[in-house]
Design a protein around this motif. Structure first.
Motif, PDB file in Angstrom:
ATOM      1  N   ARG A  56      43.378  46.239  69.430  1.00 15.31           N
ATOM      2  CA  ARG A  56      44.026  47.116  68.468  1.00 15.31           C
ATOM      3  C   ARG A  56      45.037  46.242  67.829  1.00 15.31           C
ATOM      4  O   ARG A  56      45.937  45.581  68.449  1.00 15.31           O
ATOM      5  CB  ARG A  56      44.316  48.210  69.048  1.00 15.31           C
ATOM      6  CG  ARG A  56      43.425  49.121  69.795  1.00 15.31           C
ATOM      7  CD  ARG A  56      43.837  50.731  69.919  1.00 15.31           C
ATOM      8  NE  ARG A  56      43.599  51.321  68.526  1.00 15.31           N
ATOM      9  CZ  ARG A  56      44.223  52.622  68.524  1.00 15.31           C
ATOM     10  NH1 ARG A  56      44.598  53.293  69.727  1.00 15.31           N
ATOM     11  NH2 ARG A  56      43.970  53.119  67.365  1.00 15.31           N
ATOM     12  N   ALA A  58      48.211  47.060  65.400  1.00 13.43           N
ATOM     13  CA  ALA A  58      49.250  48.035  64.886  1.00 13.43           C
ATOM     14  C   ALA A  58      50.192  47.738  63.972  1.00 13.43           C
ATOM     15  O   ALA A  58      50.420  46.581  63.867  1.00 13.43           O
ATOM     16  CB  ALA A  58      49.858  48.846  66.231  1.00 13.43           C
ATOM     17  N   ARG A  80      50.832  61.855  65.660  1.00  6.86           N
ATOM     18  CA  ARG A  80      51.144  61.338  66.939  1.00  6.86           C
ATOM     19  C   ARG A  80      50.060  60.457  67.054  1.00  6.86           C
ATOM     20  O   ARG A  80      48.960  60.809  66.932  1.00  6.86           O
ATOM     21  CB  ARG A  80      51.794  62.121  67.892  1.00  6.86           C
ATOM     22  CG  ARG A  80      53.076  62.751  67.665  1.00  6.86           C
ATOM     23  CD  ARG A  80      53.688  63.579  68.847  1.00  6.86           C
ATOM     24  NE  ARG A  80      54.716  64.481  68.516  1.00  6.86           N
ATOM     25  CZ  ARG A  80      56.063  64.097  68.627  1.00  6.86           C
ATOM     26  NH1 ARG A  80      56.240  62.353  68.930  1.00  6.86           N
ATOM     27  NH2 ARG A  80      56.976  64.869  68.493  1.00  6.86           N
ATOM     28  N   PHE A  81      50.388  59.287  68.302  1.00  5.42           N
ATOM     29  CA  PHE A  81      49.542  58.565  68.853  1.00  5.42           C
ATOM     30  C   PHE A  81      48.381  59.504  69.458  1.00  5.42           C
ATOM     31  O   PHE A  81      48.864  60.599  70.363  1.00  5.42           O
ATOM     32  CB  PHE A  81      50.002  57.814  70.016  1.00  5.42           C
ATOM     33  CG  PHE A  81      50.151  56.405  69.522  1.00  5.42           C
ATOM     34  CD1 PHE A  81      50.386  56.016  68.209  1.00  5.42           C
ATOM     35  CD2 PHE A  81      50.825  55.484  70.397  1.00  5.42           C
ATOM     36  CE1 PHE A  81      50.997  54.745  67.786  1.00  5.42           C
ATOM     37  CE2 PHE A  81      51.190  54.206  70.142  1.00  5.42           C
ATOM     38  CZ  PHE A  81      51.264  53.772  68.636  1.00  5.42           C
ATOM     39  N   SER A  82      47.199  59.514  69.482  1.00  4.88           N
ATOM     40  CA  SER A  82      46.231  60.187  70.180  1.00  4.88           C
ATOM     41  C   SER A  82      46.283  60.261  71.680  1.00  4.88           C
ATOM     42  O   SER A  82      46.038  60.885  72.481  1.00  4.88           O
ATOM     43  CB  SER A  82      44.651  60.079  69.713  1.00  4.88           C
ATOM     44  OG  SER A  82      44.503  58.599  69.708  1.00  4.88           O
ATOM     45  N   SER A  83      46.866  58.910  72.112  1.00  8.21           N
ATOM     46  CA  SER A  83      46.878  58.722  73.455  1.00  8.21           C
ATOM     47  C   SER A  83      48.199  59.611  74.095  1.00  8.21           C
ATOM     48  O   SER A  83      48.129  60.188  75.267  1.00  8.21           O
ATOM     49  CB  SER A  83      47.310  57.280  73.873  1.00  8.21           C
ATOM     50  OG  SER A  83      48.587  56.760  73.015  1.00  8.21           O
ATOM     51  N   PHE A 349      55.795  57.229  67.331  1.00  4.59           N
ATOM     52  CA  PHE A 349      54.374  56.756  67.712  1.00  4.59           C
ATOM     53  C   PHE A 349      53.562  57.553  66.851  1.00  4.59           C
ATOM     54  O   PHE A 349      53.314  58.629  67.200  1.00  4.59           O
ATOM     55  CB  PHE A 349      53.987  56.648  69.044  1.00  4.59           C
ATOM     56  CG  PHE A 349      54.912  55.980  70.039  1.00  4.59           C
ATOM     57  CD1 PHE A 349      54.729  54.455  70.174  1.00  4.59           C
ATOM     58  CD2 PHE A 349      56.417  56.464  70.661  1.00  4.59           C
ATOM     59  CE1 PHE A 349      55.802  53.613  71.017  1.00  4.59           C
ATOM     60  CE2 PHE A 349      57.073  55.707  71.341  1.00  4.59           C
ATOM     61  CZ  PHE A 349      56.905  54.331  71.629  1.00  4.59           C
ATOM     62  N   GLU A 351      49.880  57.567  64.083  1.00  3.57           N
ATOM     63  CA  GLU A 351      48.487  56.927  63.553  1.00  3.57           C
ATOM     64  C   GLU A 351      48.046  57.740  62.308  1.00  3.57           C
ATOM     65  O   GLU A 351      48.257  58.664  62.175  1.00  3.57           O
ATOM     66  CB  GLU A 351      47.554  56.764  64.937  1.00  3.57           C
ATOM     67  CG  GLU A 351      46.920  58.188  65.199  1.00  3.57           C
ATOM     68  CD  GLU A 351      46.012  57.771  66.415  1.00  3.57           C
ATOM     69  OE1 GLU A 351      44.978  58.543  66.368  1.00  3.57           O
ATOM     70  OE2 GLU A 351      46.194  57.317  67.355  1.00  3.57           O
ATOM     71  N   PRO A 368      47.437  52.466  64.585  1.00  2.00           N
ATOM     72  CA  PRO A 368      48.632  52.805  65.390  1.00  2.00           C
ATOM     73  C   PRO A 368      49.637  52.414  64.466  1.00  2.00           C
ATOM     74  O   PRO A 368      49.661  51.371  63.714  1.00  2.00           O
ATOM     75  CB  PRO A 368      48.652  52.176  66.583  1.00  2.00           C
ATOM     76  CG  PRO A 368      47.058  51.631  66.728  1.00  2.00           C
ATOM     77  CD  PRO A 368      46.513  51.470  65.353  1.00  2.00           C
TER      78      PRO A 368
END
Length: 472
Positions: A56, A58, A80-83, A349, A351, A368
């Motif tokens: 990835r 970023a 926010r970051f999907s993670s 964080f 995306e 990201p």
């Protein structure tokens, strides 16, 4: 998204810190120093640069105008970051902090009820009681000549305040009566930060000792929060008016949860109760710990805080009058300046939810984005002598205080846009209560002169900060 930049460029044309094949920059991103590493690279490579983390790419952005635009374009254009949602979900937590889309809109409305300024006024007598409890603890330490781990005490204070306001339940971690709850919470942000920086969710397939310890602490927290929910539901069933006029966050959630055909579940109630406990206690405690550090470093500032506290509190040891909170203007300026130099959340964080622009950079859907929140406040073009701690920047008495509203646009300690922190009023109220109590009753100094380090664990905290209090 509108941009103030005249030229455009592609993400792949931005500078890239040297890494290694396949893994890219992954091994350079030490979790507890992540913000410092990203800020150092920004000074070297500019306001916009890219990172390679395995497969990835970023975008890292520190330009404050671009950061502001990103935050104000949430939740439609950025998320926010999907993670983050995944990590929280794997921990059994689903609340407003990690929610996105329609789920976030619904939960945001409920969360705002608990932190309404009018509600804070009603809660103020309990805040006075908790602040007095901390004063008594600090008085005992001062009389015995003990040094204190001020961050640990502040975590307990903020947790007691947040639990009382949001859940209508009194806990007492300051005196060690609910120590298990605080101990369990202490593990959560480091675990979240560690998992967010792990490219593969190994914990779904096997668990390390740290993962088993996390599970044990999550069970402790679940038991405690479930008890809050049971007590709240019993209280509301005994007084049905609370379903129409909930007095705190958990009552608001239970009221919606128990409506016919409700879209909410008990898991939603638990997730929001949990995240409020977690974020409310951690962020405010870190901010005031950094304020304590600056007061120890600059005795003129500490003396000014003491003078204001004496003038406002007069013969009171803890402020008793909610209406006089607004008189603590210098203390608020101290807080603003501390958050400029030491923001609780130095990295956001995010995306992209669609193909869009970030400043002058074209980014594709799913890219990201790491937004660095501090560097705009450290730019000499925005703040003269930016490394100097100077509360007068914010109180209207400094030679460069004419920046005014512009400074507040650049420094965004509570975020910006629709996802502005709902707990900001509570945070500033706690800070003013703490600083006025400290200034009225104590002189504070560092125990030693070891280096105070910044440690990132999703929020940023001081390490090695030990202080000694002397009764005034």
């Amino acid at each position: 998204m509108k941009t103030q930049f005249e030229t455009t460029t592609d993400l792949r044309s931005l500078p890239l810190p040297p890494g290694i094949p396949i893994l890219g920059n992954l091994l350079q991103l030490e979790a507890t120093r992540l913000h410092l590493i990203l800020e150092d690279w920004s000074r070297k490579y500019g306001d916009f640069y890219r990172l390679k983390v395995a497969a990835r790419t970023a975008l890292v952005v520190s330009n404050w105008q671009a950061v502001s635009e990103i935050l104000r374009a949430r939740p439609e254009t950025f998320r926010r970051f999907s993670s983050i949602e995944t990590v929280f979900g794997d921990m059994g937590i689903s609340g407003v902090l990690s929610a996105e889309g329609e789920q976030w809109y619904r939960q945001r409305k409920l969360t705002m009820r608990a932190f309404d300024p009018g509600h804070l006024r009603n809660y103020f007598p309990s805040l006075v009681k908790i602040t007095e409890r901390l004063r008594q603890r600090w008085l005992r330490a001062a009389e015995q000549g003990e040094s204190i781990d001020i961050l640990a005490d502040l975590m307990c204070y903020s947790l007691d305040v947040t639990a009382g306001l949001a859940f209508g339940s009194e806990i007492n971690t300051i005196d060690g009566k609910d120590a298990a709850l605080q101990k369990s919470l202490d593990m959560i942000f480091p675990a979240i930060n560690r998992r967010l920086n792990t490219p593969f969710p190994y914990w779904r397939y096997f668990k390390l000792p740290s993962d088993h310890a996390l599970d044990n602490n999550l069970r402790t927290l679940r038991d405690k929060v479930d008890t809050f929910i049971v007590q709240t539901r019993a209280r509301m069933n005994a007084d049905s008016s609370l379903f129409d006029q909930p007095r705190n966050l958990i009552e608001a959630f239970v009221a919606v949860r128990d409506q016919p055909d409700s879209e909410f579940t008990d898991e939603d109630v638990y997730g929001n109760v949990f995240t409020t406990l977690l974020v409310g206690a951690d962020s405010t405690a870190n901010v005031f710990a950094w304020i304590s550090y600056f007061l120890c470093e600059d005795y003129d500032v500490q003396a000014a805080v003491q003078a204001e506290a004496i003038a406002v509190l007069e013969d009171q040891t803890v402020l008793q009058d909610f209406g006089r909170i607004s008189s603590l203007r210098y203390i608020e300026a101290v807080a603003q300046e501390a958050m400029r130099l030491k923001p609780s959340g130095p990295v956001v964080f995010l995306e992209a939810k669609c193909d869009t622009m970030v400043g002058h950079v074209r980014v594709a859907q799913g890219t990201p984005i790491l937004a660095l929140m501090r560097l705009g406040g450290l730019d000499s073009q925005n703040f003269p002598d930016p490394q100097r701690f100077d509360p007068k920047r914010w109180d209207g008495t400094s030679n460069h205080s004419e920046m005014g509203a512009s400074a507040k646009r650049i420094v965004m300690p509570f975020g910006a846009g629709p996802r502005l922190c709902p707990g900001r009023y509570l945070a500033l109220l706690q800070i003013k209560m703490l600083a006025s109590m400290l200034g009225r009753n104590f002189i504070m100094e560092r125990v030693d002169q070891v280096s105070i380090e910044e440690r990132f664990k999703f929020t940023m905290e001081p390490v090695n900060l030990k202080v000694k209090l002397t009764k005034r």
